[in-house]
Design an enzyme around this catalytic site. Structure first.
Site, PDB file in Angstrom:
ATOM      1  N   ASP A 125      -4.653   8.043  -1.678  1.00 33.12           N
ATOM      2  CA  ASP A 125      -3.890   8.781  -0.997  1.00 33.12           C
ATOM      3  C   ASP A 125      -4.278   8.660   0.273  1.00 33.12           C
ATOM      4  O   ASP A 125      -5.461   8.949   0.723  1.00 33.12           O
ATOM      5  CB  ASP A 125      -3.660  10.405  -1.660  1.00 33.12           C
ATOM      6  CG  ASP A 125      -2.776  10.885  -0.796  1.00 33.12           C
ATOM      7  OD1 ASP A 125      -2.108  10.577   0.281  1.00 33.12           O
ATOM      8  OD2 ASP A 125      -2.085  11.980  -1.368  1.00 33.12           O
ATOM      9  N   ASN A 140       1.000  -0.041   5.164  1.00 35.26           N
ATOM     10  CA  ASN A 140       2.270   0.160   4.798  1.00 35.26           C
ATOM     11  C   ASN A 140       2.693   1.498   4.295  1.00 35.26           C
ATOM     12  O   ASN A 140       3.992   1.880   4.291  1.00 35.26           O
ATOM     13  CB  ASN A 140       2.711  -1.080   3.613  1.00 35.26           C
ATOM     14  CG  ASN A 140       3.878  -0.766   2.845  1.00 35.26           C
ATOM     15  OD1 ASN A 140       4.903  -0.999   3.521  1.00 35.26           O
ATOM     16  ND2 ASN A 140       3.663  -0.407   1.670  1.00 35.26           N
ATOM     17  N   TYR A 167      11.512  11.547  10.683  1.00 34.45           N
ATOM     18  CA  TYR A 167      11.133  10.341  10.194  1.00 34.45           C
ATOM     19  C   TYR A 167      10.911   9.384  11.405  1.00 34.45           C
ATOM     20  O   TYR A 167      10.210   8.541  11.370  1.00 34.45           O
ATOM     21  CB  TYR A 167      12.109   9.903   8.950  1.00 34.45           C
ATOM     22  CG  TYR A 167      11.777   8.488   8.676  1.00 34.45           C
ATOM     23  CD1 TYR A 167      10.533   7.985   8.104  1.00 34.45           C
ATOM     24  CD2 TYR A 167      12.805   7.390   9.208  1.00 34.45           C
ATOM     25  CE1 TYR A 167      10.400   6.970   7.606  1.00 34.45           C
ATOM     26  CE2 TYR A 167      12.599   6.002   8.670  1.00 34.45           C
ATOM     27  CZ  TYR A 167      11.452   5.831   8.071  1.00 34.45           C
ATOM     28  OH  TYR A 167      11.181   4.385   7.673  1.00 34.45           O
ATOM     29  N   THR A 171      15.168  -0.832  -1.422  1.00 31.20           N
ATOM     30  CA  THR A 171      13.844  -0.822  -2.263  1.00 31.20           C
ATOM     31  C   THR A 171      14.106   0.856  -2.868  1.00 31.20           C
ATOM     32  O   THR A 171      15.130   1.343  -2.772  1.00 31.20           O
ATOM     33  CB  THR A 171      12.711  -0.611  -1.127  1.00 31.20           C
ATOM     34  OG1 THR A 171      12.615   0.318  -0.402  1.00 31.20           O
ATOM     35  CG2 THR A 171      12.415  -2.083  -0.617  1.00 31.20           C
TER      36      THR A 171
END
Length: 258
Positions: A64, A91, A157, A192
């Site tokens: 993590d 990523n 975000y 995705t």
């Protein structure tokens, strides 16, 4: 002659390798002869990936990125064939929720910041000194078009992806003269598990952004990442924004009284 780098000499460290861009990139690099250190939280996914790619090509670590000590320990314990990392694909990241700012679950904001910002910083800080010591390498960060273009419900975000963009640009200045390249890949509409995570498993909501259109897929972005890292060492792609052909820019949103 334009001499591309030989990916069979790459040792690639990938965060968030259990799905999406990370998993697709792991497959692309191994296909080209590279060795990959694939990390992520979902151990079963990592095991499946290693079975597909072979343990001699893919070393897996349950990790993590919010856990700085775990990142440090994972790097310190890498087996020799995977220790000389020269490509880092930072990523790991996610979006959670799409509510207006005044209605959002504050824990969603905290998780996005902890993963997309703090986790990224931990990853790069842990791996960068070794790359400099070994004489060079390439750090690839995963931004988003949301780091440039706002949309309703994307406040935190988008802000985290704006951080990623500026972090990568500033990092380029920090590593000047160290033979370290830094690239921020900024995808747009890509189908995705991204939306499934954002909408917390609600498949109907997750499917809507892609309904009736042709989005990019994880392999498209993996190929873009791969290309940016195989260019000659004297070429650095600072930022690369990639959108589906079916996606473009909307008009300004103007509020009008009834």
């Amino acid at each position: 002659m334009y001499q591309l780098l030989d990916p069979s000499r790459f040792v690639v460290f990938i965060t968030g390798a259990t799905s999406g861009f990370g998993a697709a990139a792991a497959r692309r690099y191994v296909e080209a002869g590279a060795k990959v250190v694939a990390t992520g939280r979902r151990w079963d996914r990592l095991v499946d990936l290693q079975i597909d790619l072979g343990a001699e090509n893919c070393h897996i670590i349950q990790l993590d990125v919010q856990d700085r000590a775990a990142i440090d320990a994972a790097i310190a314990d890498l087996p020799p064939p995977f220790a000389n990392i020269n490509v880092v694909l930072a990523n790991a990241g996610l979006a959670l929720g799409l509510q207006p700012a005044a209605e959002t679950d504050i824990t969603d904001w905290e998780t996005m910041i902890a993963t997309n910002v703090t986790g990224l910083a931990y990853t790069v800080r842990a791996l960068l000194p070794g790359m400099i010591h070994r004489g060079g390498g390439h750090i690839v960060t995963l931004g988003s078009v949301a780091g440039d273009y706002p949309y309703p419900g994307g406040s935190v975000y988008g802000a985290t992806k704006a951080f990623v963009k500026q972090f990568a640009l500033n990092l380029r200045s920090d590593v000047q003269g160290k033979n370290i390249r830094v690239t921020n890949i900024e995808p747009g509409l890509t189908e995705t598990e991204f939306s499934l995570v954002r909408f917390k498993g609600d498949e109907e909501k997750a499917a809507k952004p892609y309904s009736g259109t042709k989005a990019m897929n994880a392999e498209d972005i993996a190929e873009t990442i791969f290309w940016s890292t195989t260019l000659p060492e004297h070429v650095n792609v600072n930022r690369l924004q990639v959108m589906a052909t079916t996606q473009a820019f909307g008009p300004f949103d103007i509020y009008r009284e009834d």
